[in-house]
Motif scaffolding. Structure first.
Motif, PDB file in Angstrom:
ATOM      1  N   SER A 151      48.910  25.731  48.215  1.00  0.00           N
ATOM      2  CA  SER A 151      47.636  26.578  48.265  1.00  0.00           C
ATOM      3  C   SER A 151      46.752  26.438  46.981  1.00  0.00           C
ATOM      4  O   SER A 151      45.416  26.356  47.254  1.00  0.00           O
ATOM      5  CB  SER A 151      48.024  28.166  48.429  1.00  0.00           C
ATOM      6  N   GLY A 153      42.845  24.914  47.512  1.00  0.00           N
ATOM      7  CA  GLY A 153      41.868  25.501  47.051  1.00  0.00           C
ATOM      8  C   GLY A 153      41.148  25.080  45.954  1.00  0.00           C
ATOM      9  O   GLY A 153      39.909  24.947  46.185  1.00  0.00           O
ATOM     10  N   SER A 175      39.111  22.067  47.866  1.00  0.00           N
ATOM     11  CA  SER A 175      38.183  22.884  48.643  1.00  0.00           C
ATOM     12  C   SER A 175      37.120  23.138  47.853  1.00  0.00           C
ATOM     13  O   SER A 175      35.773  22.921  48.172  1.00  0.00           O
ATOM     14  CB  SER A 175      38.679  24.047  49.327  1.00  0.00           C
ATOM     15  N   GLY A 199      39.750  24.553  52.577  1.00  0.00           N
ATOM     16  CA  GLY A 199      39.855  26.087  52.361  1.00  0.00           C
ATOM     17  C   GLY A 199      40.698  26.941  53.393  1.00  0.00           C
ATOM     18  O   GLY A 199      41.599  27.851  52.905  1.00  0.00           O
ATOM     19  N   ALA A 205      44.217  26.135  52.446  1.00  0.00           N
ATOM     20  CA  ALA A 205      44.755  27.096  51.230  1.00  0.00           C
ATOM     21  C   ALA A 205      44.924  28.423  51.571  1.00  0.00           C
ATOM     22  O   ALA A 205      45.939  29.085  51.039  1.00  0.00           O
ATOM     23  CB  ALA A 205      43.337  27.158  50.089  1.00  0.00           C
ATOM     24  N   GLY A 238      40.529  29.198  48.069  1.00  0.00           N
ATOM     25  CA  GLY A 238      40.244  28.796  49.258  1.00  0.00           C
ATOM     26  C   GLY A 238      39.105  29.543  49.899  1.00  0.00           C
ATOM     27  O   GLY A 238      38.405  29.163  50.782  1.00  0.00           O
TER      28      GLY A 238
END
Length: 111
Positions: free
Chosen positions: A11, A15, A18, A51, A54, A84
């Motif tokens: 994650s 993130g 992203s 995103g 994430a 995210g």
């Protein structure tokens, strides 16, 4: 616990990617004469997808952490979730900016 830790770190990585996707795409257009700033718009779905990934991984890590006795990975999952959300907000604002530009181009070409 291993799956919640790997989901939490996944994650965080998703993130970060992203949040970085749009600035890297915009930065890359400055050094390549065959690409304009509008071509950086192709990074919008990439940023949005990362995103969402994430957020999904952070949710998985939170659920796994809550189900286990050891816990762990909570702070990393929260950081991934926040990144995210920021990445999704950046993708949304870039999409709105691209839409406004397209609308202005359309209205300006009608004259």
């Amino acid at each position: 616990m291993r799956s919640s830790g790997s989901a939490a770190w996944g994650s965080l990585v998703a993130g970060l990617a992203s949040v970085a996707a749009l600035p890297i795409a915009i930065f890359a257009t400055r050094f390549n004469d065959s690409y304009d700033l509008l071509h950086a718009g192709f990074a919008i779905p990439v940023a949005a997808g990362l995103g969402v990934a994430a957020l999904a991984l952070a949710r998985r890590a939170r659920r796994s952490s809550a189900a286990s006795l050891a816990g762990g990975g909570g702070g990393v999952a929260v950081a991934g979730r926040v990144l995210g959300i920021i990445g999704l907000c950046m993708a949304t604002s870039a999409l709105v900016a691209l839409g406004v530009y397209g609308l202005l181009e359309y209205v300006g070409s009608r004259d």
